[in-house]
Design a protein around this motif. Structure first.
Motif, PDB file in Angstrom:
ATOM      1  N   ARG A  23       0.853  -1.195   0.000  1.00 22.95           N
ATOM      2  CA  ARG A  23       0.000   0.000   0.000  1.00 22.95           C
ATOM      3  C   ARG A  23       0.889   1.245   0.000  1.00 22.95           C
ATOM      4  NH1 ARG A  23      -5.011   2.064  -0.876  1.00 22.95           N
ATOM      5  NH2 ARG A  23      -6.151   1.003   0.717  1.00 22.95           N
ATOM      6  N   THR A  24       1.917   1.230   0.832  1.00 19.08           N
ATOM      7  CA  THR A  24       2.828   2.365   0.930  1.00 19.08           C
ATOM      8  C   THR A  24       3.634   2.548  -0.357  1.00 19.08           C
ATOM      9  OG1 THR A  24       3.008   2.060   3.312  1.00 19.08           O
ATOM     10  CG2 THR A  24       4.734   3.353   2.263  1.00 19.08           C
ATOM     11  N   LEU A  25       4.145   1.458  -0.903  1.00 21.00           N
ATOM     12  CA  LEU A  25       5.000   1.544  -2.085  1.00 21.00           C
ATOM     13  C   LEU A  25       4.232   1.835  -3.366  1.00 21.00           C
ATOM     14  CD1 LEU A  25       7.423  -1.462  -1.460  1.00 21.00           C
ATOM     15  CD2 LEU A  25       7.957   0.978  -1.289  1.00 21.00           C
ATOM     16  N   PHE A  26       3.076   1.193  -3.543  1.00 20.00           N
ATOM     17  CA  PHE A  26       2.368   1.239  -4.825  1.00 20.00           C
ATOM     18  C   PHE A  26       0.967   1.834  -4.745  1.00 20.00           C
ATOM     19  CE2 PHE A  26       5.182  -2.517  -4.810  1.00 20.00           C
ATOM     20  CZ  PHE A  26       6.064  -2.123  -5.795  1.00 20.00           C
ATOM     21  N   ASN A  27       0.501   2.135  -3.543  1.00 24.11           N
ATOM     22  CA  ASN A  27      -0.850   2.646  -3.321  1.00 24.11           C
ATOM     23  C   ASN A  27      -1.918   1.687  -3.846  1.00 24.11           C
ATOM     24  OD1 ASN A  27      -2.588   4.497  -2.172  1.00 24.11           O
ATOM     25  ND2 ASN A  27      -2.849   5.619  -4.083  1.00 24.11           N
ATOM     26  N   LEU A  28      -1.681   0.398  -3.652  1.00 23.78           N
ATOM     27  CA  LEU A  28      -2.648  -0.630  -4.037  1.00 23.78           C
ATOM     28  C   LEU A  28      -3.315  -1.167  -2.776  1.00 23.78           C
ATOM     29  CD1 LEU A  28      -0.585  -2.609  -6.686  1.00 23.78           C
ATOM     30  CD2 LEU A  28      -2.474  -1.054  -7.111  1.00 23.78           C
ATOM     31  N   SER A  29      -4.617  -1.288  -2.814  1.00 25.25           N
ATOM     32  CA  SER A  29      -5.358  -1.787  -1.658  1.00 25.25           C
ATOM     33  C   SER A  29      -5.121  -3.285  -1.469  1.00 25.25           C
ATOM     34  CB  SER A  29      -6.855  -1.529  -1.833  1.00 25.25           C
ATOM     35  OG  SER A  29      -7.367  -2.344  -2.875  1.00 25.25           O
ATOM     36  N   ARG A  30      -5.448  -3.758  -0.297  1.00 23.11           N
ATOM     37  CA  ARG A  30      -5.324  -5.178   0.010  1.00 23.11           C
ATOM     38  C   ARG A  30      -6.142  -6.015  -0.969  1.00 23.11           C
ATOM     39  NH1 ARG A  30      -8.338  -8.763   3.039  1.00 23.11           N
ATOM     40  NH2 ARG A  30      -7.174 -10.383   4.118  1.00 23.11           N
ATOM     41  N   SER A  31      -7.375  -5.588  -1.222  1.00 23.84           N
ATOM     42  CA  SER A  31      -8.235  -6.365  -2.126  1.00 23.84           C
ATOM     43  C   SER A  31      -7.683  -6.347  -3.553  1.00 23.84           C
ATOM     44  CB  SER A  31      -9.671  -5.855  -2.089  1.00 23.84           C
ATOM     45  OG  SER A  31      -9.747  -4.516  -2.499  1.00 23.84           O
ATOM     46  N   ALA A  32      -7.118  -5.227  -3.984  1.00 24.78           N
ATOM     47  CA  ALA A  32      -6.528  -5.165  -5.331  1.00 24.78           C
ATOM     48  C   ALA A  32      -5.344  -6.121  -5.428  1.00 24.78           C
ATOM     49  CB  ALA A  32      -6.092  -3.741  -5.657  1.00 24.78           C
ATOM     50  N   ALA A  38      -4.675 -13.464  -7.602  1.00 24.53           N
ATOM     51  CA  ALA A  38      -5.593 -14.527  -8.029  1.00 24.53           C
ATOM     52  C   ALA A  38      -5.668 -14.621  -9.547  1.00 24.53           C
ATOM     53  CB  ALA A  38      -6.980 -14.285  -7.449  1.00 24.53           C
ATOM     54  N   GLU A  39      -5.538 -13.488 -10.227  1.00 22.34           N
ATOM     55  CA  GLU A  39      -5.568 -13.460 -11.690  1.00 22.34           C
ATOM     56  C   GLU A  39      -4.219 -13.825 -12.305  1.00 22.34           C
ATOM     57  OE1 GLU A  39      -6.883  -9.482 -12.532  1.00 22.34           O
ATOM     58  OE2 GLU A  39      -8.988  -9.969 -12.103  1.00 22.34           O
ATOM     59  N   GLY A  40      -3.215 -14.052 -11.469  1.00 19.29           N
ATOM     60  CA  GLY A  40      -1.889 -14.428 -11.960  1.00 19.29           C
ATOM     61  C   GLY A  40      -1.092 -13.259 -12.517  1.00 19.29           C
ATOM     62  N   LYS A  41      -1.502 -12.047 -12.225  1.00 22.20           N
ATOM     63  CA  LYS A  41      -0.812 -10.868 -12.760  1.00 22.20           C
ATOM     64  C   LYS A  41       0.380 -10.455 -11.897  1.00 22.20           C
ATOM     65  CE  LYS A  41      -4.862  -9.269 -15.169  1.00 22.20           C
ATOM     66  NZ  LYS A  41      -5.899  -8.255 -15.282  1.00 22.20           N
ATOM     67  N   ILE A  42       0.346 -10.812 -10.623  1.00 23.66           N
ATOM     68  CA  ILE A  42       1.478 -10.595  -9.724  1.00 23.66           C
ATOM     69  C   ILE A  42       1.704 -11.877  -8.929  1.00 23.66           C
ATOM     70  CG2 ILE A  42       1.075  -8.102  -9.548  1.00 23.66           C
ATOM     71  CD1 ILE A  42      -0.033  -8.598  -6.709  1.00 23.66           C
ATOM     72  N   GLN A  73       3.209   0.974 -20.354  1.00 25.71           N
ATOM     73  CA  GLN A  73       3.715   0.844 -21.722  1.00 25.71           C
ATOM     74  C   GLN A  73       2.583   0.642 -22.715  1.00 25.71           C
ATOM     75  OE1 GLN A  73       6.589  -2.293 -21.497  1.00 25.71           O
ATOM     76  NE2 GLN A  73       8.160  -0.979 -20.597  1.00 25.71           N
ATOM     77  N   ALA A  74       1.523  -0.012 -22.279  1.00 25.24           N
ATOM     78  CA  ALA A  74       0.377  -0.250 -23.159  1.00 25.24           C
ATOM     79  C   ALA A  74      -0.525   0.988 -23.225  1.00 25.24           C
ATOM     80  CB  ALA A  74      -0.415  -1.457 -22.683  1.00 25.24           C
ATOM     81  N   GLY A  75      -0.203   1.984 -22.397  1.00 20.39           N
ATOM     82  CA  GLY A  75      -1.020   3.200 -22.379  1.00 20.39           C
ATOM     83  C   GLY A  75      -2.353   3.032 -21.700  1.00 20.39           C
ATOM     84  N   GLN A  76      -2.463   1.986 -20.880  1.00 16.27           N
ATOM     85  CA  GLN A  76      -3.714   1.719 -20.185  1.00 16.27           C
ATOM     86  C   GLN A  76      -3.754   2.475 -18.865  1.00 16.27           C
ATOM     87  OE1 GLN A  76      -3.391  -2.559 -19.833  1.00 16.27           O
ATOM     88  NE2 GLN A  76      -4.974  -2.815 -21.371  1.00 16.27           N
ATOM     89  N   PRO A  77      -4.858   3.140 -18.572  1.00 11.82           N
ATOM     90  CA  PRO A  77      -5.001   3.749 -17.250  1.00 11.82           C
ATOM     91  C   PRO A  77      -5.277   2.661 -16.219  1.00 11.82           C
ATOM     92  CG  PRO A  77      -6.986   4.055 -18.514  1.00 11.82           C
ATOM     93  CD  PRO A  77      -5.994   3.390 -19.441  1.00 11.82           C
ATOM     94  N   LEU A  78      -4.905   2.921 -14.978  1.00 10.75           N
ATOM     95  CA  LEU A  78      -5.221   1.975 -13.914  1.00 10.75           C
ATOM     96  C   LEU A  78      -6.724   1.987 -13.676  1.00 10.75           C
ATOM     97  CD1 LEU A  78      -2.394   2.651 -11.331  1.00 10.75           C
ATOM     98  CD2 LEU A  78      -2.600   0.742 -12.900  1.00 10.75           C
ATOM     99  N   PRO A  79      -7.316   0.822 -13.422  1.00 12.61           N
ATOM    100  CA  PRO A  79      -8.757   0.792 -13.112  1.00 12.61           C
ATOM    101  C   PRO A  79      -9.065   1.638 -11.885  1.00 12.61           C
ATOM    102  CG  PRO A  79      -7.886  -1.426 -13.463  1.00 12.61           C
ATOM    103  CD  PRO A  79      -6.714  -0.484 -13.439  1.00 12.61           C
ATOM    104  N   PRO A  80     -10.287   2.173 -11.786  1.00 13.49           N
ATOM    105  CA  PRO A  80     -10.641   3.040 -10.669  1.00 13.49           C
ATOM    106  C   PRO A  80     -10.525   2.372  -9.297  1.00 13.49           C
ATOM    107  CG  PRO A  80     -12.433   2.901 -12.254  1.00 13.49           C
ATOM    108  CD  PRO A  80     -11.341   2.022 -12.740  1.00 13.49           C
ATOM    109  N   SER A  81     -10.629   1.034  -9.221  1.00 11.72           N
ATOM    110  CA  SER A  81     -10.560   0.354  -7.933  1.00 11.72           C
ATOM    111  C   SER A  81      -9.161   0.399  -7.341  1.00 11.72           C
ATOM    112  CB  SER A  81     -11.007  -1.097  -8.080  1.00 11.72           C
ATOM    113  OG  SER A  81     -10.127  -1.799  -8.944  1.00 11.72           O
ATOM    114  N   PHE A  82      -8.163   0.724  -8.137  1.00 10.24           N
ATOM    115  CA  PHE A  82      -6.793   0.799  -7.641  1.00 10.24           C
ATOM    116  C   PHE A  82      -6.571   2.173  -7.096  1.00 10.24           C
ATOM    117  CE2 PHE A  82      -5.089  -2.690 -10.627  1.00 10.24           C
ATOM    118  CZ  PHE A  82      -5.773  -3.617  -9.922  1.00 10.24           C
TER     119      PHE A  82
END
Length: 82
Positions: A23-32, A38-42, A73-82
């Motif tokens: 959360r501190t390093l990346f500002n990602l919530s626990r649920s994110a 679970a999706e295998g992305k990290i 790199q793909a130019g994708q914005p982060l989803p609002p839940s992040f």
């Protein structure tokens, strides 16, 4: 020590971190973090604790950086839940 004060040994970022550290390093919530894992992305690992049913979930910080960089790199914005 408050989670906002992360000490990096020898100036290096941590290899693994719990959800507070991430959360501190990346500002990602626990649920994110759990969703991305679970999706295998990290990558994450459960560190077993003696005498307990559950362990401590740690997240691979390098895999989080790779995932975020791939989105940038793909130019994708982060989803609002992040």
């Amino acid at each position: 020590m408050p989670s906002s004060e992360i000490i990096h040994p020898q100036g290096q970022p941590p290899e693994f971190g719990d959800h507070h550290t991430c959360r501190t390093l990346f500002n990602l919530s626990r649920s994110a973090l759990y969703t991305l894992a679970a999706e295998g992305k990290i990558r994450s690992v459960s560190l077993p604790l003696s005498g307990r049913k559950r362990g401590r979930r740690l997240f691979d910080c390098a895999s989080i950086r790779r995932h975020l960089n791939s989105l940038a790199q793909a130019g994708q914005p982060l989803p609002p839940s992040f």
